[in-house]
Design an enzyme around this catalytic site. Structure first.
Site, short mmCIF file in Angstrom:
data_model
loop_
_atom_site.label_atom_id
_atom_site.label_comp_id
_atom_site.label_asym_id
_atom_site.label_seq_id
_atom_site.Cartn_x
_atom_site.Cartn_y
_atom_site.Cartn_z
N CYS A 46 0.84 -1.20 0.00
CA CYS A 46 0.00 0.00 0.00
C CYS A 46 0.87 1.24 0.00
O CYS A 46 2.10 1.17 -0.01
CB CYS A 46 -0.94 0.01 1.21
SG CYS A 46 -0.06 0.06 2.79
N CYS A 64 3.62 1.60 2.65
CA CYS A 64 4.87 0.91 2.33
C CYS A 64 5.74 1.78 1.43
O CYS A 64 6.96 1.87 1.60
CB CYS A 64 4.58 -0.43 1.65
SG CYS A 64 3.64 -1.59 2.64
N ASP A 89 -11.77 6.53 -7.39
CA ASP A 89 -11.36 6.41 -5.99
C ASP A 89 -11.99 7.57 -5.22
O ASP A 89 -12.10 8.68 -5.75
CB ASP A 89 -9.84 6.47 -5.90
CG ASP A 89 -9.35 6.50 -4.47
OD1 ASP A 89 -9.74 5.60 -3.70
OD2 ASP A 89 -8.61 7.43 -4.12
N ASP A 109 -5.42 8.57 -7.35
CA ASP A 109 -4.35 9.52 -7.06
C ASP A 109 -2.98 9.02 -7.47
O ASP A 109 -1.99 9.71 -7.31
CB ASP A 109 -4.35 9.90 -5.58
CG ASP A 109 -4.10 8.71 -4.66
OD1 ASP A 109 -3.67 7.66 -5.18
OD2 ASP A 109 -4.33 8.82 -3.46
#
Length: 821
Positions: free
Chosen positions: A16, A19, A509, A708
């Site tokens: 994700c 990380c 999103d 994004d």
């Protein structure tokens, strides 16, 4: 002293955005590391570092200690080379150049663009020598050169030079052709040319003038034909040369040996007017085409002109002006009002408003203060400030935008591949058709059949126009990508542009795309004993000791109102419930209903209001002072101001709009109700978004994903069309097919509308190009003569052929009027 090195590392185990941020932080803290960029979709980190201060092993070890598998990437990345190719005139030329380059060892892909006169070559071979491309293409008759990687160039100057040469050739040709036409009147219309001087009507004089037109203004057709035929191929130049030479040679032979030829049965007929008019008209068409093509290819030049030429740098305590190519990372650069910002960087002192419209399409200047990013080539409006350079040269946003636009304009849409296949057989088919029509009419045509056969032969050769086929798609792609760049929409390649118009479903999103991506205070419900400002100031004072995003939203709301805040004397965070603190003599609790209940604080009068706020997708927080509930402060990730409008516009385009989010169902439902999306998918982990996109694709739908570009990277990669929104200076994202410089959904609508407009233009162009040839080649071959007595005059064929490609380019230029809604 070793130069800084850029190396790619594979990084396994990232799941994700957290990380990604962690790996970037670990690497960037190491001495000797200049910059680092981590990509979740490709599981890759690109690190620029000084080999004298840190080694590859040091970087690998640092990443490994954090729990991720890391290794330097051994597989060479695809490298792209861009070449200018001068001398191409039609789709056949494009196919020939692609074929020659494609046969070279190490070439993975090649795309040749007739409109931009460029070839884009991809290779994974680190030892690939670009000179091989230059040698091979030059050998088949085209002038070729490698374009510098540092700063791509515009082809507009070349187009202007070519247009100037064509204008000169056309002008001289037109003057001589006018004389030939006057001198040909007695031959074309006996009895009407008594006023024409005898010397002008003299066949030898006409032969001399026609020879000049053929061998001076028209020499380019012979020169190019020789180069092409030498390589056992043919193109439009060959068709023109064959057609005009046939008329010229027949007329010349009839002038020099009239008795011999007439005795052999050949009718006395002169075609000097046909030869000169065709040559001149085609030169005129080429001139208009070059001028129009120049207008379609000016995007790169416009972008390059945005760049500042110098920078005012602070070095050794002094301010000095230096050329922009001498700026290095970490230079401190001073920018005064009205000046262009030279390179990318971060503000370290001062404040101002910056006009970023030339890169983002956003007309309202953006306020910049300390720690804000600035983009090179944008314009400082009001104040002065100092910033630290973070990206220079080819790493700047402008350089990457220019590279992306250049690559996109040089790429080839899937539909163009079909056209290329047809074009490869086009010229041989035309020559065969012309020959067969001449043979047929020689045997069955009306007397004199020789003239009839020659007329159809010349007309078929001249009327055929592979130029229009070759220009139909690339000109539209060039203008489409240019309009995208003007509006802050960066399209990766022509394939992405074509795919986007087929989209059935747009997946959005929520966080950072539909919404602002950061919590804000939306509602303040107060008790009669306290004003809104008092309640907000109290809560914000306590939250100054908190690191929670919701607490930070309350603090920011208080600061925006310039409320005076105090520091708590005692602070304690209660997991899953809220916080408790003392502020002077006051005991303060901020949290959910569970906290109120456990502390025996009566809050029933506020409970219904809190539930109502929760149903609206907001997070209500009770504020209690000395055991009494004084009010509720609601915090939410607010919907961007243009999101509702953009979603409606997507639906107006016939698209299904789906929202995907990790929020719980109630919050997602509230946002869905507010924005009007068709459906939503809630409680989705970042790593599972790609699976949801795949599930939609399994329904047989073409899916565009708008995110994004960070934690949405896997979903962007999975989608048919990945659209990265609000990425600022990160314009080279590998996961996105389309990158938006602005952070709103309206830019995504612009991208989808632009794709539809561009493809509509391509189909119009192809319809004209194919329709023109399908209709007029049979007419030129004389198919209408038996029924209607219609035979196409070769001069009219020349005029039609000359303007067919011009009409395609002019039609494409209408796309430049594309406007955002």
């Amino acid at each position: 002293m070793l130069d800084n090195k850029t190396q790619d590392f594979s990084v396994r185990g990232m799941t994700c955005a957290s990380c990604v941020a962690r790996v970037e932080k670990i690497i960037s803290r190491k001495d000797g590391v200049d910059s680092v960029s981590v990509n979740l979709a490709t599981n890759q980190a690109q690190v620029r570092y000084n080999p004298e201060e840190i080694s590859e092993d040091d970087i690998v070890n640092a990443i490994s200690k954090a729990g991720y598998e890391a290794a330097p990437k051994a597989d060479p990345a695809v490298k792209k080379y861009l070449f200018s190719v001068k001398g191409m005139t039609c789709a056949s030329c494009v196919g020939r150049v692609e074929k020659v380059i494609g046969r070279l060892d190490g070439v993975e892909n090649v795309s040749v663009n007739l409109a931009s006169n460029q070839a884009q070559v991809e290779t994974k071979d680190p030892a690939f020598d670009p000179q091989k491309v230059i040698d091979k293409v030059t050998k088949i008759g085209y002038e070729t050169a490698l374009l510098e990687e540092e700063m791509p160039r515009s082809d507009e100057d070349d187009q202007e030079q070519e247009a100037a040469k064509l204008k000169k050739d056309f002008t001289y040709g037109a003057i001589v052709t006018s004389i030939v036409l006057i001198g040909s009147i007695p031959h074309m219309m006996p009895g009407w040319g008594a006023w024409v001087p005898d010397f002008m009507a003299n066949p030898y004089f006409l032969l001399l003038l026609t020879t000049y037109v053929q061998l001076v203004p028209g020499w380019r057709f012979y020169r190019n034909s020789y180069k092409i035929l030498k390589n056992k191929s043919a193109d439009m130049n060959v068709l023109v040369a064959m057609g005009t030479t046939s008329a010229w040679v027949y007329s010349g032979a009839m002038t020099l040996f009239p008795e011999t030829l007439t005795n052999m049965g050949f009718p006395y007929q002169l075609y000097y007017d046909v030869t000169t008019v065709i040559t001149t008209l085609i030169l005129l068409g080429r001139y208009f085409e070059a001028k129009a093509k120049g207008k379609t290819s000016n995007a790169i030049k416009k972008l390059m002109n945005m760049q500042a030429k110098t920078a005012r740098v602070s070095r050794n305590g002094e301010e000095v002006d230096i050329p922009i190519d001498q700026v290095v990372i970490n230079d401190e650069i001073i920018v005064r009002p009205g000046e262009r910002i030279p390179v990318d960087g971060v503000v370290i002192k001062g404040k101002s408003s910056v006009d970023e419209s030339m890169l983002t399409g956003e007309s309202i200047p953006i306020e910049k203060t300390a720690d804000d990013e600035v983009i090179g080539a944008t314009i400082n409006k009001s104040g002065s400030f100092t910033f630290r350079a973070t990206k220079v040269g080819k790493e700047t946003a402008l350089a990457q935008i220019i590279r992306l636009v250049n690559e996109a304009q040089g790429s080839k849409a899937p539909i163009q591949r079909i056209v290329d296949v047809i074009s490869a057989y086009f010229v041989p088919a035309v020559v065969l058709t012309a020959t067969l029509s001449a043979i047929v009419w020689y045997f069955i045509g009306p007397a004199p059949s020789t003239i009839f056969a020659l007329t159809t032969f010349i007309a078929v050769l001249i009327i055929a126009c592979p130029c229009a086929l070759g220009l139909a798609t690339p000109t539209a792609i060039m203008v489409g990508t240019e309009k995208g760049a003007e509006n802050g929409v960066l399209i990766k390649d022509a394939t992405s542009l074509e795919k986007a118009h087929k989209t059935d479903i747009v997946v959005l999103d929520k966080t950072g795309t539909i919404t602002e991506g950061k919590p804000k205070v939306t509602d303040i419900i107060k008790d009669e004993k306290m004003s809104e400002n008092e309640l907000l100031a109290l809560a914000a004072s306590v939250e100054t000791a908190s690191e929670h995003p919701l607490g930070d939203a309350i603090v920011q709301a208080a600061k925006e109102k310039e409320l005076e805040l105090a520091e708590p004397d005692y602070f304690n965070s209660i997991t899953g419930q809220g916080i408790e603190a003392t502020l002077g003599q006051k005991e303060v609790y901020i949290g959910n209903a569970k906290l109120m209940k456990e502390r025996s604080i009566q809050h029933n009068d506020m409970l219904n209001k809190a539930d109502q706020l929760a149903n609206e997708g907001k997070t209500p927080m009770f504020v209690a002072v000395d055991g009494i509930c004084m009010g509720v402060i609601a915090v939410a990730d607010t919907v961007k101001k243009d999101s509702v409008k953009a979603i409606q516009q997507m639906k107006d385009l016939g698209l299904e709009v789906v929202m995907i989010t990790g929020d719980h169902h109630r919050t997602a439902q509230a946002i869905a109700n507010e924005t009007g999306v068709d459906r939503f998918i809630a409680e989705v982990l970042p790593e599972d978004k790609a699976k949801e996109v795949s599930a939609l694709q399994a329904e047989g739908k073409i899916v565009a994903m708008v995110g994004d570009g960070i934690n949405d990277a896997p979903a962007l990669a999975q989608s048919d069309v990945g659209i990265a929104i609000g990425t600022g200076t990160d314009v080279a994202m590998e996961t996105a097919n389309i990158t938006l410089m602005r952070g709103d959904l309206l830019s995504a609508v612009t991208a989808l509308r632009l794709s539809k407009s561009t493809m509509r233009m391509i189909w119009q162009n192809l319809g004209w190009a194919f329709g023109y040839n399908i209709v007029l080649i049979p007419v030129a071959a004389g198919m209408l003569y038996p029924f209607f007595g219609i035979l196409l005059n070769p001069m009219l064929a020349g005029a039609a052929m000359a303007f067919s490609s011009v009409s395609v380019v002019l039609n494409t230029l209408r796309l430049r009027s594309f406007k955002t809604l």
